[in-house]
Scaffold this motif. Structure first.
Motif, PDB file in Angstrom:
ATOM      1  N   TYR A   1      -2.718   8.569   3.891  1.00 38.90           N
ATOM      2  CA  TYR A   1      -1.889   8.832   5.069  1.00 38.90           C
ATOM      3  C   TYR A   1      -1.092  10.107   4.845  1.00 38.90           C
ATOM      4  O   TYR A   1      -0.646  10.375   3.736  1.00 38.90           O
ATOM      5  CB  TYR A   1      -0.895   7.682   5.314  1.00 38.90           C
ATOM      6  N   GLN A   2      -0.885  10.822   5.893  1.00 37.24           N
ATOM      7  CA  GLN A   2      -0.051  12.012   5.797  1.00 37.24           C
ATOM      8  C   GLN A   2       1.412  11.576   5.824  1.00 37.24           C
ATOM      9  O   GLN A   2       1.808  10.755   6.648  1.00 37.24           O
ATOM     10  CB  GLN A   2      -0.320  12.962   6.953  1.00 37.24           C
ATOM     11  N   THR A   3       2.195  12.099   4.904  1.00 33.26           N
ATOM     12  CA  THR A   3       3.614  11.776   4.853  1.00 33.26           C
ATOM     13  C   THR A   3       4.308  12.493   6.003  1.00 33.26           C
ATOM     14  O   THR A   3       4.197  13.711   6.131  1.00 33.26           O
ATOM     15  CB  THR A   3       4.228  12.226   3.514  1.00 33.26           C
ATOM     16  N   PRO A   4       5.023  11.760   6.857  1.00 30.97           N
ATOM     17  CA  PRO A   4       5.627  12.381   8.035  1.00 30.97           C
ATOM     18  C   PRO A   4       6.890  13.194   7.745  1.00 30.97           C
ATOM     19  O   PRO A   4       7.362  13.912   8.593  1.00 30.97           O
ATOM     20  CB  PRO A   4       5.960  11.186   8.926  1.00 30.97           C
ATOM     21  N   VAL A   5       7.449  13.090   6.549  1.00 36.47           N
ATOM     22  CA  VAL A   5       8.696  13.769   6.226  1.00 36.47           C
ATOM     23  C   VAL A   5       8.448  14.761   5.097  1.00 36.47           C
ATOM     24  O   VAL A   5       7.908  14.404   4.052  1.00 36.47           O
ATOM     25  CB  VAL A   5       9.782  12.758   5.790  1.00 36.47           C
ATOM     26  N   LEU A   6       8.860  15.999   5.319  1.00 36.73           N
ATOM     27  CA  LEU A   6       8.773  17.009   4.269  1.00 36.73           C
ATOM     28  C   LEU A   6      10.012  16.879   3.393  1.00 36.73           C
ATOM     29  O   LEU A   6      11.138  16.929   3.888  1.00 36.73           O
ATOM     30  CB  LEU A   6       8.712  18.419   4.874  1.00 36.73           C
ATOM     31  N   VAL A   7       9.824  16.698   2.099  1.00 36.99           N
ATOM     32  CA  VAL A   7      10.936  16.572   1.168  1.00 36.99           C
ATOM     33  C   VAL A   7      10.922  17.795   0.254  1.00 36.99           C
ATOM     34  O   VAL A   7       9.931  18.064  -0.408  1.00 36.99           O
ATOM     35  CB  VAL A   7      10.828  15.282   0.313  1.00 36.99           C
ATOM     36  N   GLU A   8      12.015  18.526   0.271  1.00 37.21           N
ATOM     37  CA  GLU A   8      12.147  19.693  -0.587  1.00 37.21           C
ATOM     38  C   GLU A   8      13.344  19.472  -1.497  1.00 37.21           C
ATOM     39  O   GLU A   8      14.466  19.285  -1.028  1.00 37.21           O
ATOM     40  CB  GLU A   8      12.361  20.953   0.257  1.00 37.21           C
TER      41      GLU A   8
ATOM     42  N   ILE B   1       0.873  -1.168   0.000  1.00 38.17           N
ATOM     43  CA  ILE B   1       0.000   0.000   0.000  1.00 38.17           C
ATOM     44  C   ILE B   1       0.910   1.218   0.000  1.00 38.17           C
ATOM     45  O   ILE B   1       1.823   1.314   0.823  1.00 38.17           O
ATOM     46  CB  ILE B   1      -0.921   0.028   1.247  1.00 38.17           C
ATOM     47  N   TYR B   2       0.662   2.092  -0.928  1.00 35.50           N
ATOM     48  CA  TYR B   2       1.464   3.306  -1.008  1.00 35.50           C
ATOM     49  C   TYR B   2       0.866   4.375  -0.119  1.00 35.50           C
ATOM     50  O   TYR B   2      -0.326   4.647  -0.189  1.00 35.50           O
ATOM     51  CB  TYR B   2       1.541   3.817  -2.451  1.00 35.50           C
ATOM     52  N   ALA B   3       1.675   4.948   0.743  1.00 32.76           N
ATOM     53  CA  ALA B   3       1.214   6.024   1.614  1.00 32.76           C
ATOM     54  C   ALA B   3       1.328   7.329   0.859  1.00 32.76           C
ATOM     55  O   ALA B   3       2.372   7.655   0.326  1.00 32.76           O
ATOM     56  CB  ALA B   3       2.054   6.082   2.887  1.00 32.76           C
ATOM     57  N   GLY B   4       0.273   8.058   0.792  1.00 28.13           N
ATOM     58  CA  GLY B   4       0.275   9.328   0.090  1.00 28.13           C
ATOM     59  C   GLY B   4      -0.732  10.260   0.715  1.00 28.13           C
ATOM     60  O   GLY B   4      -1.326   9.961   1.755  1.00 28.13           O
ATOM     61  N   ALA B   5      -0.965  11.374   0.087  1.00 30.44           N
ATOM     62  CA  ALA B   5      -1.839  12.401   0.637  1.00 30.44           C
ATOM     63  C   ALA B   5      -3.285  11.930   0.769  1.00 30.44           C
ATOM     64  O   ALA B   5      -4.024  12.415   1.609  1.00 30.44           O
ATOM     65  CB  ALA B   5      -1.764  13.647  -0.229  1.00 30.44           C
ATOM     66  N   SER B   6      -3.722  10.963  -0.040  1.00 26.82           N
ATOM     67  CA  SER B   6      -5.127  10.569   0.007  1.00 26.82           C
ATOM     68  C   SER B   6      -5.440   9.600   1.150  1.00 26.82           C
ATOM     69  O   SER B   6      -6.574   9.511   1.582  1.00 26.82           O
ATOM     70  CB  SER B   6      -5.550   9.971  -1.333  1.00 26.82           C
TER      71      SER B   6
END
Length: 185
Positions: A16-23, A9-14
């Motif tokens: 689960y909230q992604t716990p790491v901000l990637v910039e 299962i892919y965790a994404g915005a729809s």
């Protein structure tokens, strides 16, 4: 993957909230060795060294390092000869040498530093230039404000007439079967 399951299962915005901000930020481009060459009066003098009747001059490591960078180069052509000059710009849009460059650029040339040709995107026809003059090149981003790497290659050839003289050119033409009347013209 859930325990006891073979599916992922892919965790994404729809879901689960992604716990790491990637910039993702591109690294800045440092000034190249040709700086400060941002005006005609500060144009970088490219050295010309002939092997036989030709020379190749290039700008390895050249870049447009900030959003206002415009690069000027100059080539001093020795007097007493006529030269054929063929420039080629390798960039992100068209690299003719198999190397990856990071900016789409364009260039123009001038024989006096004031009156400029139209801009060329990568390639142009050869031009003939009298010796004793300075030939200028201007490189800038194709899309205003862009930065990155490029390579300007300039092939310079001494015209054959200047290299071997009129008598030798006429002898070659005669050897190839051209009539003397045609050679005189």
């Amino acid at each position: 993957q859930r325990s006891g399951s073979s599916s992922w299962i892919y965790a994404g915005a729809s879901y689960y909230q992604t716990p790491v901000l990637v910039e993702v930020v591109a690294p800045s481009v440092s000034r190249d060795r040709y700086e400060a060459n941002n005006t005609v009066s500060n144009a970088y003098a490219l050295p010309v060294s002939f092997s036989g009747n030709s020379a190749i001059v290039s700008t390895p490591g050249a870049n447009l390092h900030d959003s206002s960078d415009i690069d000027y180069y100059k080539i001093q052509l020795n007097p007493g000869k006529t030269y054929t000059v063929k420039p080629r710009l390798h960039d992100s849009y068209s690299s003719g040498n198999g190397t990856y460059y990071t900016v789409d650029a364009k260039f123009a040339y001038s024989t006096d530093g004031h009156n400029w040709s139209e801009y060329y995107d990568d390639d142009m026809s050869s031009i003939t230039v009298a010796g004793g003059s300075t030939l200028y090149f201007c490189v800038l981003p194709y899309f205003e404000g862009k930065t990155g790497t490029y390579l300007l290659d300039i092939t310079i050839a001494i015209d054959k007439l200047d290299k071997i003289g009129i008598e030798a050119v006429n002898a070659e033409l005669a050897e190839k079967g051209l009539e003397p009347e045609a050679i005189e013209k």
